[in-house]
Scaffold this motif. Structure first.
Motif, PDB file in Angstrom:
ATOM      1  N   THR A 188      74.863  48.847  37.328  1.00 56.41           N
ATOM      2  CA  THR A 188      75.938  48.820  36.025  1.00 56.41           C
ATOM      3  C   THR A 188      75.254  49.133  34.656  1.00 56.41           C
ATOM      4  N   LEU A 248      83.182  48.133  41.193  1.00 56.98           N
ATOM      5  CA  LEU A 248      82.885  47.253  40.401  1.00 56.98           C
ATOM      6  C   LEU A 248      81.954  47.853  39.285  1.00 56.98           C
ATOM      7  N   ALA A 275      83.385  38.336  42.541  1.00 60.27           N
ATOM      8  CA  ALA A 275      83.377  39.200  43.281  1.00 60.27           C
ATOM      9  C   ALA A 275      82.333  38.898  44.446  1.00 60.27           C
ATOM     10  N   HIS A 303      80.613  48.049  45.931  1.00 66.18           N
ATOM     11  CA  HIS A 303      80.556  47.435  44.648  1.00 66.18           C
ATOM     12  C   HIS A 303      80.420  48.676  43.583  1.00 66.18           C
ATOM     13  N   ALA A 336      82.045  38.586  36.662  1.00 57.92           N
ATOM     14  CA  ALA A 336      82.764  39.542  37.631  1.00 57.92           C
ATOM     15  C   ALA A 336      81.794  39.262  38.732  1.00 57.92           C
TER      16      ALA A 336
END
Length: 138
Positions: free
Chosen positions: A78, A19, A66, A16, A62
């Motif tokens: 994030t 991402l 995902a 991830h 997202a």
């Protein structure tokens, strides 16, 4: 065959990482627009609110699309990466745009505040994503 749960956690994180970075970069549109005065043209505080909500929706969607195993943790990371990027963008662009260094880099407490605030934002969006994922499974 013996499994190593700590290894699976590491590979999930690496899986991830792209991402996390993509979502953090996408979120940088809001501070860039603010620094360039575009949000003021839209009108404040509406411009900031609209973009923050839109970014949150992108992050949540997202994570759900995902099928992230741990959306709260992933979106928390994030938010932290986004906070680091915003601090760096501010440090680079403020002297160019205003002629002097401004923003979080001028105050260590502001750096901590930016990182914590964005980690909380990530956890909140991750919680919504988790709830959405659980609702879809039913």
């Amino acid at each position: 065959m013996k499994t190593y749960p700590e290894y699976s956690r590491v590979t999930d994180g690496k899986k991830h990482a792209k991402l996390i970075l993509i979502l953090a970069v996408v979120a940088c549109i809001r501070p860039l627009m603010s620094m360039l005065g575009l949000l003021q043209q839209i009108g404040q505080p509406a411009g900031s609110i609209i973009f923050t909500v839109a970014i949150s929706v992108v992050w949540i969607a997202a994570a759900v699309l995902a099928r992230v195993k741990q959306p709260v943790r992933t979106l928390m990371y994030t938010g932290i990466v986004y906070g680091v990027l915003v601090i760096l963008i501010s440090a680079v662009l403020s002297p160019i745009l205003t002629g002097e260094l401004q923003g979080p880099v001028t105050n260590p407490f502001a750096i901590v505040s930016v990182l914590i605030t964005n980690a909380i934002w990530g956890m909140a969006t991750g919680g919504i994503a988790l709830a959405w994922m659980r609702a879809i499974k039913r």
